[in-house]
Design a protein around this motif. Sequence first.
Motif, PDB file in Angstrom:
ATOM      1  N   ALA A  98       0.864  -1.186   0.000  1.00  0.00           N
ATOM      2  CA  ALA A  98       0.000   0.000   0.000  1.00  0.00           C
ATOM      3  C   ALA A  98       0.890   1.222   0.000  1.00  0.00           C
ATOM      4  N   ILE A  99       0.624   2.149  -0.920  1.00  0.00           N
ATOM      5  CA  ILE A  99       1.381   3.400  -0.967  1.00  0.00           C
ATOM      6  C   ILE A  99       0.406   4.542  -0.745  1.00  0.00           C
ATOM      7  N   LYS A 100       0.691   5.351   0.274  1.00  0.00           N
ATOM      8  CA  LYS A 100      -0.199   6.454   0.618  1.00  0.00           C
ATOM      9  C   LYS A 100       0.474   7.764   0.253  1.00  0.00           C
ATOM     10  N   LEU A 101      -0.192   8.547  -0.572  1.00  0.00           N
ATOM     11  CA  LEU A 101       0.295   9.883  -0.887  1.00  0.00           C
ATOM     12  C   LEU A 101      -0.587  10.895  -0.188  1.00  0.00           C
ATOM     13  N   LYS A 102       0.046  11.805   0.559  1.00  0.00           N
ATOM     14  CA  LYS A 102      -0.696  12.900   1.175  1.00  0.00           C
ATOM     15  C   LYS A 102      -0.728  14.078   0.214  1.00  0.00           C
TER      16      LYS A 102
ATOM     17  N   VAL B 234       4.184   7.340   2.093  1.00  0.00           N
ATOM     18  CA  VAL B 234       4.478   6.219   2.975  1.00  0.00           C
ATOM     19  C   VAL B 234       4.052   4.945   2.267  1.00  0.00           C
ATOM     20  N   SER B 235       4.984   3.989   2.159  1.00  0.00           N
ATOM     21  CA  SER B 235       4.655   2.716   1.524  1.00  0.00           C
ATOM     22  C   SER B 235       4.785   1.619   2.568  1.00  0.00           C
ATOM     23  N   LYS B 236       3.878   0.674   2.492  1.00  0.00           N
ATOM     24  CA  LYS B 236       3.882  -0.422   3.466  1.00  0.00           C
ATOM     25  C   LYS B 236       3.676  -1.717   2.703  1.00  0.00           C
TER      26      LYS B 236
ATOM     27  N   GLU C 165       5.782  12.607   2.733  1.00  0.00           N
ATOM     28  CA  GLU C 165       4.519  12.762   2.013  1.00  0.00           C
ATOM     29  C   GLU C 165       4.146  11.498   1.247  1.00  0.00           C
TER      30      GLU C 165
END
Lengths: 261, 261, 261
Positions: free
Chosen positions: A181-185, C113-115, C111
């Motif tokens: 999972a990659i989250k971009l703010k 975050v990868s999990k 900015e």
Amino acid sequence: MFEAKMLQSSVLKKIIESLKDLFADANFDCSSSGITLQDMDSSHVALCYLKLRSDEEGFEDYRCDRNITLGVNLGLMSKILKCAGNDDVVTLRAEDEPNILTFIFDSKNSERVSKYDIKLMEIDSELLGIPDTDYSCVVKMPSHEFQRICSNLSQLGDSVTIDCHKEGVDFKVAGEQGSGAIKLKQTTSVDKEEDQVTVQLNEPVTQSFALKFLCAFTKATSLSDTVNLSLTQDTPVVVEYPIAQHGYLRFYLAPKIEEEN
Amino acid sequence: MFEAKMLQSSVLKKIIESLKDLFADANFDCSSSGITLQDMDSSHVALCYLKLRSDEEGFEDYRCDRNITLGVNLGLMSKILKCAGNDDVVTLRAEDEPNILTFIFDSKNSERVSKYDIKLMEIDSELLGIPDTDYSCVVKMPSHEFQRICSNLSQLGDSVTIDCHKEGVDFKVAGEQGSGAIKLKQTTSVDKEEDQVTVQLNEPVTQSFALKFLCAFTKATSLSDTVNLSLTQDTPVVVEYPIAQHGYLRFYLAPKIEEEN
Amino acid sequence: MFEAKMLQSSVLKKIIESLKDLFADANFDCSSSGITLQDMDSSHVALCYLKLRSDEEGFEDYRCDRNITLGVNLGLMSKILKCAGNDDVVTLRAEDEPNILTFIFDSKNSERVSKYDIKLMEIDSELLGIPDTDYSCVVKMPSHEFQRICSNLSQLGDSVTIDCHKEGVDFKVAGEQGSGAIKLKQTTSVDKEEDQVTVQLNEPVTQSFALKFLCAFTKATSLSDTVNLSLTQDTPVVVEYPIAQHGYLRFYLAPKIEEEN
């Protein structure tokens, strides 16, 4: 007579490189307002739409006396364009009822002039009307970041779930060996505009797409510093690469209907 | 005793890399005046002729007590030379009736010395007399430009027609998918001499050649900034790469006899 | 709970890249003192031993409540680590009785975050006791020089004879097409310490080793400017790459017993 002169061959090269793997043959529709190309991949899942406006600065000269359609094998066109130096001025030329498309490459000092003729093809195609809808969510992000995300996640699974919400956008994949999972703010203060991630959100959207096609679209990364993803639930995503001084290249991809995500 | 010492291994590396794909094995003929190599490709269409003069500055030391012939597999020689650093001093050494050729590579600070021995081969070869004729036309051009032209045109067809006239030189190809023509004008004022295109013309020449071989010859591009093409009607073209401080590498290729061009 | 935070993903990337071709799966043994990994190649000829100490500066945070073993497919781990930017902070995390290992990659500006979660494996392995012997000879040399020597000599034969004596160290190969010998002298005055070749000699050693494995070990070259070769007659050579601020990666390889050398 159709004649279009572009100051740099590199833009046209990049466009054809972006398209040639998914789309074998394509019709360039030329009119006084510019050049458009619409094509569907062989599996009829992905669509591309290219628009190069005649009144933009990218064309030094543009003339199209009557509407013509130039059916071209993109693999061959790619080969021909590789014969142009990046700084060569490129001119496309065709007669009013053409069976040949001519490429002329002029080096800056004009001591080398190259001229290539390729045979045109009859390509069956039905133009789809693409409605200009409002999207629930438009994500603008650096194009290389989108490319990296697609490339990374494609190592673990076949489809990515894109989840747009007001804090940002998440990309998720689940496969047999693991999940990612990659989250971009949303970025608030970034020095360079092209490094920003912005999410215009009317409504949150969560949809899955085949990574194979998104990865293919990212071959257009070099065309533009930024990419725009426009999403609405149960509607094809639009992946748009703006082309400075010319127009844009858009890809459309239908969402996957899946129970397991 | 034969011993030749070159201050930089890179020249010898480039020579062998240029040759090894077209010519599998070759005889190095060593005498007090230097080293020559003449070889024919397996299809007997192309010929190469290398001359490294013993009295040029490229050799730091050169000694050859009696004429010897060193028959070498060029693929193996290429492997051995890859073991030399680019700045290593390279020494070739053989006895008067040798069955071994020795390569010695000394690093600049001489804290690493490498020594390789390879077995020599008996290679049948008949030396052809190459007459030193006057050519109708001699084109001098940047070597990378010639390489680019051959590479570009080979995408569209198998043979190139070279047309030398007083304004410059044209390269043309015609294939099933299309055709191409690259026109080079004689340059009048270019800053750097190696960027110039000059045509010494006694008589115009138009001849066709197999692009496969011309492309193979251009592997020598890194040996020289410029290349000289010497043409006479119905006579093999000479593609010459001068080798600074050493001599030259020449390739000969018979013209194609074709009706359709 | 196990959690280890490294300021740069690049060290871990390089370690896994060094190992993954010879060693398919491996157990990471985690304890409060750090992480160790011991593994044997599938042919049971080569051994690796990795030590990352918890009290070194390479870990920003390190916590391991109880000893755990993380069985991982190194090919998969390599894929996951390629998803990290080189400057990303990487955190490894697992529960006390884990069946999943989690990788978290934080970009500098946080900015992105990868999990990633990967499934752990049960891997049979018997830990060998590796005695900490005194060696007859320890050679310290630039790691890229050792890589070059192994790569060069492997073109001519399958095994290299390493000959340590008081003037330096010689590497020799003999094959069907030819033979090679590279002699390194002990350096006395080199500007940069990492460019030095030093030989600590209690007793001269001459031994042969399979180049295939030595070449595989040199995939670790980017981990360290220098490599240490520790040799004793009839004993496996130790090829050690120090890992700054972390520990070391060591490879062990049994000598070849050969008559012909």
